[in-house]
Scaffold this active site. Structure first.
Site, PDB file in Angstrom:
ATOM      1  N   GLY A   1     -66.990 -82.359  33.881  1.00 39.50           N
ATOM      2  CA  GLY A   1     -65.596 -82.189  33.467  1.00 39.50           C
ATOM      3  C   GLY A   1     -64.655 -83.039  34.298  1.00 39.50           C
ATOM      4  O   GLY A   1     -63.689 -83.604  33.782  1.00 39.50           O
TER       5      GLY A   1
ATOM      6  N   SER B   1     -54.860 -76.325  36.769  1.00 36.70           N
ATOM      7  CA  SER B   1     -56.079 -77.133  36.724  1.00 36.70           C
ATOM      8  C   SER B   1     -55.900 -78.396  37.543  1.00 36.70           C
ATOM      9  O   SER B   1     -55.047 -79.231  37.253  1.00 36.70           O
ATOM     10  CB  SER B   1     -56.416 -77.504  35.277  1.00 36.70           C
ATOM     11  OG  SER B   1     -57.321 -78.592  35.260  1.00 36.70           O
TER      12      SER B   1
ATOM     13  N   ASP C   1     -64.528 -72.019  41.662  1.00 32.04           N
ATOM     14  CA  ASP C   1     -65.949 -72.361  41.622  1.00 32.04           C
ATOM     15  C   ASP C   1     -66.807 -71.422  42.470  1.00 32.04           C
ATOM     16  O   ASP C   1     -68.040 -71.467  42.400  1.00 32.04           O
ATOM     17  CB  ASP C   1     -66.159 -73.814  42.072  1.00 32.04           C
ATOM     18  CG  ASP C   1     -65.584 -74.789  41.046  1.00 32.04           C
ATOM     19  OD1 ASP C   1     -65.410 -74.399  39.880  1.00 32.04           O
ATOM     20  OD2 ASP C   1     -65.302 -75.947  41.430  1.00 32.04           O
TER      21      ASP C   1
ATOM     22  N   LYS D   1     -65.941 -73.135  31.421  1.00 33.27           N
ATOM     23  CA  LYS D   1     -66.613 -73.971  32.422  1.00 33.27           C
ATOM     24  C   LYS D   1     -67.907 -74.518  31.817  1.00 33.27           C
ATOM     25  O   LYS D   1     -68.053 -74.547  30.602  1.00 33.27           O
ATOM     26  CB  LYS D   1     -66.860 -73.157  33.698  1.00 33.27           C
ATOM     27  CG  LYS D   1     -65.574 -72.786  34.430  1.00 33.27           C
ATOM     28  CD  LYS D   1     -64.906 -74.024  35.009  1.00 33.27           C
ATOM     29  CE  LYS D   1     -63.596 -73.686  35.680  1.00 33.27           C
ATOM     30  NZ  LYS D   1     -62.867 -74.896  36.052  1.00 33.27           N
TER      31      LYS D   1
ATOM     32  N   ARG E   1     -73.955 -73.618  38.716  1.00 30.11           N
ATOM     33  CA  ARG E   1     -73.456 -72.603  39.655  1.00 30.11           C
ATOM     34  C   ARG E   1     -74.030 -71.220  39.343  1.00 30.11           C
ATOM     35  O   ARG E   1     -74.202 -70.395  40.233  1.00 30.11           O
ATOM     36  CB  ARG E   1     -71.934 -72.565  39.661  1.00 30.11           C
ATOM     37  CG  ARG E   1     -71.320 -73.846  40.199  1.00 30.11           C
ATOM     38  CD  ARG E   1     -69.904 -73.676  40.685  1.00 30.11           C
ATOM     39  NE  ARG E   1     -69.213 -74.954  40.688  1.00 30.11           N
ATOM     40  CZ  ARG E   1     -69.379 -75.905  41.611  1.00 30.11           C
ATOM     41  NH1 ARG E   1     -70.173 -75.705  42.631  1.00 30.11           N
ATOM     42  NH2 ARG E   1     -68.723 -77.057  41.514  1.00 30.11           N
TER      43      ARG E   1
HETATM   44  C1  S3P Z   1     -62.235 -79.512  39.803  1.00 29.81           C
HETATM   45  C2  S3P Z   1     -61.308 -78.599  39.378  1.00 29.81           C
HETATM   46  C3  S3P Z   1     -61.687 -77.291  38.817  1.00 29.81           C
HETATM   47  C4  S3P Z   1     -63.102 -76.916  39.205  1.00 29.81           C
HETATM   48  C5  S3P Z   1     -64.055 -78.033  38.964  1.00 29.81           C
HETATM   49  C6  S3P Z   1     -63.668 -79.238  39.809  1.00 29.81           C
HETATM   50  C7  S3P Z   1     -61.764 -80.809  40.305  1.00 29.81           C
HETATM   51  O1  S3P Z   1     -61.625 -77.361  37.399  1.00 29.81           O
HETATM   52  O2  S3P Z   1     -63.514 -75.773  38.519  1.00 29.81           O
HETATM   53  O3  S3P Z   1     -65.380 -77.649  39.301  1.00 29.81           O
HETATM   54  O4  S3P Z   1     -62.566 -81.572  40.860  1.00 29.81           O
HETATM   55  O5  S3P Z   1     -60.575 -81.116  40.143  1.00 29.81           O
HETATM   56  P1  S3P Z   1     -60.251 -77.153  36.577  1.00 29.81           P
HETATM   57  O6  S3P Z   1     -59.340 -78.293  36.863  1.00 29.81           O
HETATM   58  O7  S3P Z   1     -60.664 -77.119  35.141  1.00 29.81           O
HETATM   59  O8  S3P Z   1     -59.696 -75.845  37.059  1.00 29.81           O
END
Ligand code: S3P
Length: 451
Positions: free
Chosen positions: A109, A181, A332, A359, A410
């Site tokens: 993501g 986020s 996380d 997620k 995870r």
């Molecule tokens: C992350 C932000 C979080 C986290 C992901 C890593 C990042 O996600 O859960 O594992 O590196 O910016 P979200 O931005 O969707 O909250």
């Protein structure tokens, strides 16, 4: 390793050098690629996700060399020469080239959302996609602000990847995030580098600030006022030598294991302790865990240190509730905390955490289902879950079972932690998914689990 067997353990003892932080590694690689001159990133995360980012950068014409010189040593901070090292020849802000093939973020993501921000401001078209899990995760949250900046992004129906991005001139916006986020914040700030004027993002609650820190390290002008972060367009980023601290979100599985098993004595080396990420330590201490942080130091703008976790002859964890602004600060770590629930007196409750449903899997449903298979008493809510503690279950405890984390790294690790204190063996299906963030997780766990 389709299936991993976890035998119960008596206690946890020894030391582990936690591999490099996934979130920070993605950012350093992307910024290094946009900087002028060479950068060297030491202790780069071995996560498959971070390899996906490097692969995408290569397809954008960036020269990336990655390799591990020798074996990872016990303390990367003491011996940075022997840790995964990445060298990137920066192209400058406007040096990426039109990719000949679709960019593949696989399961990541962070890769797709951050890269989409940077691709939105290019003068060439590109297409980015991912695996089935990633293609089911919401992308509207990045498309919306980027479109406001002038970007043209075509998504699959419903706002999903693959995303087709037609490069366009961007202008700065002042954007308030509807969901907390860090990925969306970072995508907008990255697009802001290519925009005319200043770009500002206001977050409802503070999320991890690795983007802000790394951008400043590479020479961009980043200003934070309260929860509002502003970057200036068109900065000149300069190549740097950077070092990545260990990933606190990986370390938490060992902290949880050492806290639920008696007579534990664990030393986690080189752990990232950025205050926007470290709320989990406070929560564990509030639950009654014994945690000591030593050797604090700041490197490449990020705080890190050694985390020691001990437990006594009898484990007396109180349990607790996580809700509101604490959720994004521990997002996380929530699976590991839920896995501890049965081992606490009052249980662990997580609320206001709807985000867990989008997620790498629907973490609320998949956790509830698998913790129940292990014998836990779990109440599922639309925005979270509650794992009952000893007071309610009369200390019945968990029993080994076959569990299926549905390809979510995870959850595989959280279930492994829960299994350590169960009666009998647990089989984790598709356990190889841990490689998404922590390829050597089971080896490291076996090296400290006393049986
Ligand atoms: C992350 C932000 C979080 C986290 C992901 C890593 C990042 O996600 O859960 O594992 O590196 O910016 P979200 O931005 O969707 O909250």
């Amino acid at each position: 390793m389709a299936q991993q067997v976890i035998a119960p353990a008596r206690s946890i003892s020894g030391g582990i050098a936690i591999p490099g932080d996934k979130s920070i590694s993605h950012r350093l690689a992307i910024f290094a690629s946009l900087a002028e001159g060479p950068s060297e990133i030491r202790n780069y995360s071995p996560a498959a996700d971070c390899r996906s980012t490097l692969e995408c950068l290569r397809r954008l014409g960036v020269a990336v060399q990655s390799g591990e010189k020798g074996r990872r040593r016990k303390d990367p901070a003491q011996d940075p020469g022997n840790t995964p090292r990445v060298e990137i020849q920066g192209t400058g802000l406007h040096g990426w080239r039109k990719p000949r093939r679709t960019l593949d973020a696989e399961n990541s993501g962070t890769s797709i959302r951050l890269l989409t921000g940077a691709l939105a401001g290019q003068s060439f078209p590109s297409k980015i996609t991912g695996d089935a899990s990633l293609r089911g995760r919401p992308m509207g949250r990045v498309i919306e602000p980027l479109t406001q900046m002038g970007a043209h992004i075509h998504a699959h129906e419903g706002g999903f990847a693959p995303l087709e991005i037609t490069g366009a001139p961007l202008h700065g916006i002042d954007y308030t995030l509807p969901v907390a986020s860090a990925q969306v914040k970072s995508a907008v700030l990255l697009a802001g580098l290519f925009a005319e004027g200043a770009t500002a993002v206001t977050e409802p609650v503070r999320t991890r600030d690795h983007t802000e820190i790394a951008l400043a390290e590479f020479g961009a002008s980043v200003r934070r006022t309260g929860n509002r972060i502003e970057v200036a367009g068109g900065p000149r980023l300069e190549g740097r030598q950077m070092i990545v601290p260990g990933d606190l979100s990986s370390a938490v599985f060992f902290m949880a294991a050492a806290s639920i098993l008696p007579d534990s004595k664990l030393r986690l080396l080189g752990v990232g302790l950025n205050p926007s990420r470290s709320a989990v330590l406070d929560f564990l201490v509030q639950m009654g865990a014994s945690i000591r942080v030593t050797e604090l130091a700041v490197e490449s703008g990020e705080l890190g240190g050694v985390v020691e976790v001990t437990s006594g002859r009898t484990v007396a964890l109180r349990g607790g509730k996580i809700a509101g602004a604490d959720v994004p600060r521990m997002i996380d770590e929530l699976p590991a905390l839920a896995a501890m629930g049965t081992y606490t007196e009052q249980g662990v409750e997580i609320r206001d955490a709807r985000e867990l449903r989008v997620k790498e899997s629907d973490r609320i449903a998949v956790l509830a289902e698998n913790l129940r298979r292990l014998g836990a008493s779990v109440e599922e809510f639309e925005d979270g879950l509650r794992v009952a503690g000893r007071a309610e279950t009369h200390g019945a405890g968990l029993r080994g079972a076959e569990v299926d984390p549905r390809g979510d790294h995870r959850l595989a690790m959280a279930l492994a932690v829960a299994a350590l204190g169960a009666r009998g063996e647990t089989r984790i299906r598709g356990a190889e998914c841990v490689a998404v963030s922590y390829p050597s997780f089971f080896q490291d766990l076996n090296s400290v689990a006393q049986r």
